[in-house]
Scaffold this active site. Structure first.
Site, PDB file in Angstrom:
ATOM      1  CE  LYS A  43      -0.636   2.039  -3.700  1.00  0.00           C
ATOM      2  NZ  LYS A  43      -0.099   0.705  -4.057  1.00  0.00           N
ATOM      3  CE1 TYR A  55       0.180   5.494  -5.399  1.00  0.00           C
ATOM      4  CE2 TYR A  55       0.244   6.671  -3.300  1.00  0.00           C
ATOM      5  CZ  TYR A  55       0.705   5.666  -4.131  1.00  0.00           C
ATOM      6  OH  TYR A  55       1.699   4.809  -3.678  1.00  0.00           O
ATOM      7  CB  SER A  70      -0.939  -0.030   1.213  1.00  0.00           C
ATOM      8  OG  SER A  70      -1.827   1.063   1.193  1.00  0.00           O
TER       9      SER A  70
END
Length: 288
Positions: free
Chosen positions: A159, A155, A141
């Site tokens: 994650k 982004y 992650s």
């Protein structure tokens, strides 16, 4: 040398293995005497590694966003080495920009690479691991899943999605002897930033972007990132553990940040406790 149940070195399956953290993970596993299935979009960079560890490296070209290709490569890995022991979902990309600036295609690209790619590998791998009754899936992650930040919203979204899926997967896989750990790395000297995509900027965010650039320029005045080798050493310690955690922070900076963010959230929850509790009061099911 670490050993799998059949007495040979353990078998790793690592995505994004040609560079950055993935390359460091592959090298560390091989140095430990294990075998590695190294998957990457371009495997040319893996030729020297395969030559140095002849017979212990299986390099495979793979686009993790192609689900059928993922299943085929995992099957080929099992056919070659007979089993899988450690699966590292490392492949991913970085797209930067304000949330409003992302096109649909750009947003979907970020999710395809960082979430769906890891999902397909996890599905293909857990089928093999639960059948053999052992194994460890490691999801790479990011500090971006500790909290969202200006210009990294997409982004972080990818994650956060990865971590939510992985929490459920950990519960589902545990009865079969399969472990799941989410790595949350801080900054490492990889090509993530040099290969990142940037959304088309909107003029409305120019002042905010200028302030970010000022902060980044100050940060660049002194080294802030670490060698990928250190992350690889931590990964080896993790997979050698008899009781690996669901999450592992990699780096002092992300460690401190995680605690700061957690405290801030807990403080906010406490301040709004009365409102939160008042919003729920169990009652019998209403009649039709």
């Amino acid at each position: 040398m670490t050993l799998s149940e059949n007495g040979a070195g353990r078998v790793w399956f690592i995505t994004g293995a040609s560079r950055g953290l993935g390359r460091a993970f592959a090298e560390a596993a091989l140095e430990a005497g294990d075998r590695v299935v190294a998957a990457a979009r371009d495997t040319a960079a893996l030729d020297r590694l395969a030559a140095r560890y002849e017979g212990r490296v299986l390099a495979r070209t793979l686009d993790v966003t192609d689900r059928s290709a993922v299943f085929a490569v995992v099957e080929a890995a099992v056919e070659r080495f007979g089993r899988l022991d450690i699966v590292v979902n490392n492949a991913g990309t970085l797209s930067m920009g304000m949330v409003e600036e992302f096109s649909e295609a750009e947003a979907r690209h970020q999710m395809e690479a960082n979430f769906f790619g890891a999902l397909w590998v996890s599905q293909a791998a857990v089928r093999q691991l639960r059948t053999q009754g052992s194994g460890h899936i490691v999801q790479v992650s990011s500090i971006g899943a500790v909290a969202g930040y200006t210009s990294s919203g997409m982004y972080s979204a990818s994650k956060f999605a990865l971590e939510g899926m992985s929490e459920a997967l950990a519960m589902e896989a545990a009865p079969f002897g399969v472990r799941v750990t989410v790595l949350q790395p801080g900054g490492y000297w990889t090509e993530l930033y040099t290969r990142m995509r940037t959304a088309e900027p909107l003029e409305a965010y120019a002042p905010l972007r200028a302030e970010l650039e000022r902060q980044w320029s100050q940060a660049e005045s002194e080294p802030v990132d670490s060698e990928p080798r250190l992350a690889a050493e931590a990964l080896l310690t993790l997979v050698d553990s008899d009781a690996p955690p669901l999450r592992l922070l990699l780096g002092g900076m992300v460690y401190d940040l995680a605690f700061d963010v957690s405290r801030q959230r807990m403080d906010t929850w406490a301040r709004w406790e009365e409102v939160s509790r008042a919003a729920e009061h169990p009652v019998p099911e209403p009649s039709a």
